[in-house]
Design a protein around this motif. Structure first.
Motif, PDB file in Angstrom:
ATOM      1  N   PHE A   1       0.900  -1.455   0.068  1.00 50.96           N
ATOM      2  CA  PHE A   1      -0.053  -0.042   0.178  1.00 50.96           C
ATOM      3  C   PHE A   1       0.878   1.231   0.128  1.00 50.96           C
ATOM      4  N   LEU A   2       1.905   1.326   0.932  1.00 51.90           N
ATOM      5  CA  LEU A   2       2.659   2.422   0.964  1.00 51.90           C
ATOM      6  C   LEU A   2       3.593   2.668  -0.218  1.00 51.90           C
ATOM      7  N   LYS A   3       4.065   1.403  -0.666  1.00 52.60           N
ATOM      8  CA  LYS A   3       4.976   1.372  -1.803  1.00 52.60           C
ATOM      9  C   LYS A   3       4.326   2.308  -2.924  1.00 52.60           C
ATOM     10  N   GLU A   4       3.047   1.982  -3.367  1.00 55.58           N
ATOM     11  CA  GLU A   4       2.112   2.639  -4.240  1.00 55.58           C
ATOM     12  C   GLU A   4       1.914   4.211  -3.890  1.00 55.58           C
ATOM     13  N   LYS A   5       1.117   4.234  -2.751  1.00 54.10           N
ATOM     14  CA  LYS A   5       0.460   5.541  -2.628  1.00 54.10           C
ATOM     15  C   LYS A   5       1.432   6.616  -1.908  1.00 54.10           C
ATOM     16  N   LEU A   6       2.501   6.168  -1.039  1.00 61.48           N
ATOM     17  CA  LEU A   6       3.317   7.004  -0.641  1.00 61.48           C
ATOM     18  C   LEU A   6       4.364   7.534  -1.796  1.00 61.48           C
ATOM     19  N   ASP A   7       4.812   6.777  -2.579  1.00 55.95           N
ATOM     20  CA  ASP A   7       5.915   6.590  -3.693  1.00 55.95           C
ATOM     21  C   ASP A   7       5.045   7.920  -4.420  1.00 55.95           C
ATOM     22  N   ASN A   8       3.840   7.699  -4.974  1.00 57.85           N
ATOM     23  CA  ASN A   8       3.313   8.606  -5.794  1.00 57.85           C
ATOM     24  C   ASN A   8       2.914   9.722  -5.135  1.00 57.85           C
ATOM     25  N   PHE A   9       2.659  10.041  -3.930  1.00 55.62           N
ATOM     26  CA  PHE A   9       2.505  11.509  -3.238  1.00 55.62           C
ATOM     27  C   PHE A   9       3.648  12.068  -3.202  1.00 55.62           C
ATOM     28  N   LEU A  10       4.911  11.339  -3.143  1.00 54.43           N
ATOM     29  CA  LEU A  10       6.088  12.259  -2.787  1.00 54.43           C
ATOM     30  C   LEU A  10       6.436  12.806  -4.229  1.00 54.43           C
ATOM     31  N   HIS A  11       6.076  12.036  -5.263  1.00 56.52           N
ATOM     32  CA  HIS A  11       6.617  12.443  -6.582  1.00 56.52           C
ATOM     33  C   HIS A  11       5.525  13.527  -7.044  1.00 56.52           C
ATOM     34  N   ARG A  12       4.457  13.563  -6.589  1.00 56.19           N
ATOM     35  CA  ARG A  12       3.423  14.696  -6.797  1.00 56.19           C
ATOM     36  C   ARG A  12       3.451  15.935  -6.216  1.00 56.19           C
ATOM     37  N   ASN A  13       4.171  15.493  -4.834  1.00 57.92           N
ATOM     38  CA  ASN A  13       4.393  16.804  -4.149  1.00 57.92           C
ATOM     39  C   ASN A  13       5.864  16.933  -3.748  1.00 57.92           C
ATOM     40  N   PRO A  14       6.715  17.597  -4.656  1.00 58.34           N
ATOM     41  CA  PRO A  14       8.076  17.667  -4.236  1.00 58.34           C
ATOM     42  C   PRO A  14       8.406  18.703  -3.373  1.00 58.34           C
ATOM     43  N   GLU A  15       7.575  19.814  -2.922  1.00 54.95           N
ATOM     44  CA  GLU A  15       7.901  20.481  -1.776  1.00 54.95           C
ATOM     45  C   GLU A  15       7.825  19.803  -0.222  1.00 54.95           C
ATOM     46  N   ILE A  16       6.802  19.157  -0.293  1.00 52.62           N
ATOM     47  CA  ILE A  16       6.556  17.999   0.956  1.00 52.62           C
ATOM     48  C   ILE A  16       7.898  17.210   1.137  1.00 52.62           C
ATOM     49  N   ALA A  17       8.258  16.431  -0.160  1.00 53.18           N
ATOM     50  CA  ALA A  17       9.264  15.621  -0.338  1.00 53.18           C
ATOM     51  C   ALA A  17      10.455  16.161   0.374  1.00 53.18           C
ATOM     52  N   GLU A  18      10.758  17.551  -0.164  1.00 49.10           N
ATOM     53  CA  GLU A  18      11.908  18.271   0.076  1.00 49.10           C
ATOM     54  C   GLU A  18      12.117  18.366   1.771  1.00 49.10           C
ATOM     55  N   SER A  19      10.820  19.065   2.151  1.00 54.31           N
ATOM     56  CA  SER A  19      10.694  19.402   3.873  1.00 54.31           C
ATOM     57  C   SER A  19      11.054  18.123   4.480  1.00 54.31           C
ATOM     58  N   LEU A  20      10.525  16.810   3.743  1.00 58.25           N
ATOM     59  CA  LEU A  20      10.611  15.542   4.672  1.00 58.25           C
ATOM     60  C   LEU A  20      12.363  15.051   4.620  1.00 58.25           C
ATOM     61  N   GLU A  21      12.950  15.454   3.760  1.00 56.14           N
ATOM     62  CA  GLU A  21      14.225  15.014   3.434  1.00 56.14           C
ATOM     63  C   GLU A  21      15.201  15.806   4.282  1.00 56.14           C
ATOM     64  N   ARG A  22      14.722  17.021   4.542  1.00 50.83           N
ATOM     65  CA  ARG A  22      15.454  18.163   5.368  1.00 50.83           C
ATOM     66  C   ARG A  22      15.360  17.765   6.810  1.00 50.83           C
ATOM     67  N   LYS A  23      14.319  17.142   7.215  1.00 49.08           N
ATOM     68  CA  LYS A  23      13.922  16.718   8.777  1.00 49.08           C
ATOM     69  C   LYS A  23      14.730  15.432   8.783  1.00 49.08           C
ATOM     70  N   ILE A  24      14.784  14.646   7.894  1.00 48.80           N
ATOM     71  CA  ILE A  24      15.700  13.250   8.058  1.00 48.80           C
ATOM     72  C   ILE A  24      17.087  13.676   8.228  1.00 48.80           C
ATOM     73  N   LYS A  25      17.604  14.573   7.225  1.00 44.10           N
ATOM     74  CA  LYS A  25      19.098  15.043   7.577  1.00 44.10           C
ATOM     75  C   LYS A  25      19.317  15.764   8.819  1.00 44.10           C
ATOM     76  N   GLN A  26      18.356  16.621   9.496  1.00 43.54           N
ATOM     77  CA  GLN A  26      18.667  17.247  10.565  1.00 43.54           C
ATOM     78  C   GLN A  26      18.728  16.056  11.818  1.00 43.54           C
TER      79      GLN A  26
END
Length: 622
Positions: free
Chosen positions: A333-358
């Motif tokens: 479920f996540l592989k399909e839905k979350l992956d699609n969501f992050l591709h469609r929402n690059p700003e959110i994907a960027e914020s998420l990666e910033r948090k991971i790096k922090q």
């Protein structure tokens, strides 16, 4: 030797209500007085509500009315109503119910059909009536015994079922419903059943966006990025990252809040890290991905397997009828839905990666000091004078007593000495503070490792890596009822809220209530926790009883202390209100507004002025 004979006379068959009353734990878990969210009185409410929810899920009735006042519970739904000829049977005969037909209720929680029977058997008064097409059938019970079965009567009421009950005080001693726990339960029903309207004690509750609403209503402060909300057949997920430490999960199965998680929550934790790692194509640590995550997952499963009767932890490994493992189901479920969501929402994907790096940076900065602290904690645990451990721990899930495990945090040697000598060494441990702990407000997690006392407390709880390792179900702050004791209590709460907020959110933190007075005569001793109880004891014990005022825990002897930490232990749960964020609470109580804080502490003490006025009253009574 007749005394050891084993004959037919030794064989006794209990009827359904006797069995429930003799072994209530088999049906509703622990009893309790209402201070814990999983105490039996809340399970009784839940069992009745679950039937109403099942009706809603089947498309019958969008409104439920529930009132709880002075220990009496009343619940009215507007579903189809129990078939009128079966009103008595459904609430008083085992193996009778509408949920054995899996076509009608294939994803219901209450499949064992025991729910309302247990409520009936464990209530001093229980009444049920059903309305169907202008006719009403009513029955009344006491402790499971039918006391009145009313004739059918004509009515203009809407179809549905009404249940009213009062929990039996001989079983739930001195019980008291906490509104905060009940409100949370009702809101969870709303989040999981959009369009359902619950009227709880006159307040209207309804959710429009399900789990997304749940996170928005329960988060501390604003999310770092907009909540990711994903839905599929039999699964719904919402998550974001917050600004607090730890991982915060809300998990549900068929509408049941699985407070201890289970296979679905474990699958989500594992899969969300894997999918995010794959999306960025970088081998981030799972702990860095999940640090500060706030998430909710709800799944629907046919015939779920739970690890206990109270259904707080899911044990199902497979999803029926697909035959797929829970891990594969959630991951796909996540592989399909979350992956699609992050591709469609690059700003959110960027914020998420910033948090991971922090999180990665913070972990690396702490790694050196963490190692030194761990080594120090290991050495200390071998001869740790601060911790008097117990034999059973919360992680020993196969031990029947693991939920009783308690850590008392005390101040000073005399208080910890009294508790240590009078405790149950199997399930009760004691951690002794040296004095006032450090005010950790506004400090980083580095302080947890640098401060020996905090580091040893963290090690005693074993929550450095994750909450699943928590060694005690209840963490009880046991301080004196004076200004210093209140201050220590607040410093400890600051530590928990700042670094381990999940402990408070998951209802693991309590404050020990100890008596202010002992009133006794030659025949009887009464311990009084309030002024009202003291006056009541004086009038009951007659002329000139001996009255002792306890000024601190250290004054109470071990022989007496066992009365306050045993079966009749009074605990006040630490509950976060829905309206206030952790940051707001801490800045108010632990920030710079010291005058307000002093006023709060003094205003919330069982004041010396009231206690010192006691002597005059005693003389008047005598």
């Amino acid at each position: 030797m007749a005394e050891n004979q084993y004959t037919e006379d030794n064989i006794r068959s209990l009827d359904w209500k006797e069995h429930i009353r003799l072994r209530p734990g088999m049906y509703i878990g622990k009893l309790g007085d209402g201070s814990s969210a999983d105490d039996g009185i809340y399970i009784l409410v839940k069992e009745v509500m679950d039937n109403c929810i099942d009706e809603f899920v089947m498309g019958n009735g969008k409104r439920i009315e529930i009132k709880i006042k002075d220990g009496k519970v009343s619940v009215r739904d507007y579903g189809r109503g129990i078939p009128l000829g079966k009103v008595v049977d459904v609430v008083s005969k085992m193996n009778t119910g509408g949920k054995y037909d899996s076509k009608a209720f294939k994803k219901s929680v209450g499949l064992n059909g025991v729910g309302t029977k247990a409520v009936n058997a464990l209530s001093s008064y229980f009444m049920v009536y059903s309305v169907r097409d202008g006719q009403k059938k009513k029955a009344e019970f006491e402790r499971g015994n039918l006391t009145a079965e009313h004739e059918l009567e004509a009515t203009t009421e809407q179809n549905g079922t009404y249940v009213e009950f009062i929990p039996d005080e001989t079983i739930f001693k001195k019980f008291n419903f906490k509104t905060a726990y009940l409100t949370k339960m009702m809101w969870n029903y709303c989040y999981l059943n959009r369009d359902l309207v619950i009227h709880f004690n006159g307040e209207r509750l309804q959710s429009k966006y399900g789990l997304k609403d749940l996170l928005e209503d329960n988060m501390d402060g604003d999310p770092l990025y907009p909540i990711i909300h994903l839905e599929g057949e039999d699964i719904e997920v919402a998550f974001t990252h917050g600004r607090t430490y730890g991982e915060d999960y809300y998990s549900f199965v068929n509408g049941q809040h699985t407070t201890q998680g289970g296979t679905h929550q474990g699958a989500f934790r594992e899969s969300v890290a894997k999918v995010i790692r794959d999306f960025y194509g970088k081998n981030y640590e799972a702990s860095d991905i999940r640090q500060s995550i706030v998430a909710s997952i709800a799944v629907k499963v046919i015939e779920p397997v739970f690890e206990s009767q109270t259904k707080t932890k899911l044990g199902s490994q497979e999803i029926e009828p697909e035959g797929k493992s829970m891990r594969a189901f959630v991951n796909d479920f996540l592989k399909e839905k979350l992956d699609n969501f992050l591709h469609r929402n690059p700003e959110i994907a960027e914020s998420l990666e910033r948090k991971i790096k922090q999180s990665e940076r913070e972990r690396k900065e702490l790694s050196g000091i963490r190692k030194i602290a761990r080594d120090r904690a290991k050495k200390a645990s071998l001869h740790n004078k601060k911790l008097r451990d117990c034999r059973v721990h919360f992680t020993d899930t196969k031990n029947d007593r693991h939920e009783e495990t308690t850590l008392f945090i005390t101040e000073g040697d005399s208080a910890s000495g009294s508790i240590t000598k009078s405790r149950d060494v199997n399930t009760q441990a004691v951690f002794s503070l040296r004095g006032k702990p450090l005010n950790s407000y506004g400090l980083t997690k580095k302080i947890v490792y640098e401060n020996e006392e905090f580091n040893l407390l963290q090690a005693a709880l074993d929550i450095e890596e994750e909450m699943e390792n928590l060694r005690f179900n209840k963490i009880v702050i046991a301080t004196d009822a004076d200004v210093d004791g209140m201050h220590i209590r607040m410093l400890l709460l600051t530590f928990f809220l700042q670094f381990f907020p999940d402990l408070v959110k998951r209802n693991h933190v309590y404050v020990l209530q100890t008596p202010l007075f002992r009133v006794r005569n030659k025949k009887e001793t009464v311990y009084c926790y309030t002024e009202e109880e003291r006056l009541d004891a004086i009038s009951r014990l007659g002329k000139n009883p001996e009255i002792t005022r306890f000024k601190g825990l250290g004054e109470i002897s071990p022989d007496e202390f066992k009365n306050f930490i045993g079966e009749d232990m009074r605990l006040e749960p630490v509950i976060l209100s829905k309206e206030a964020t952790i940051d707001t609470i801490l800045s108010y109580y632990m920030g710079k507004n010291t005058q307000e804080r002093q006023d709060f502490i003094i205003g919330n003490l069982r004041s010396d002025a009231a206690i010192d006025g006691v002597k005059e009253e005693e003389e008047a009574v005598a």
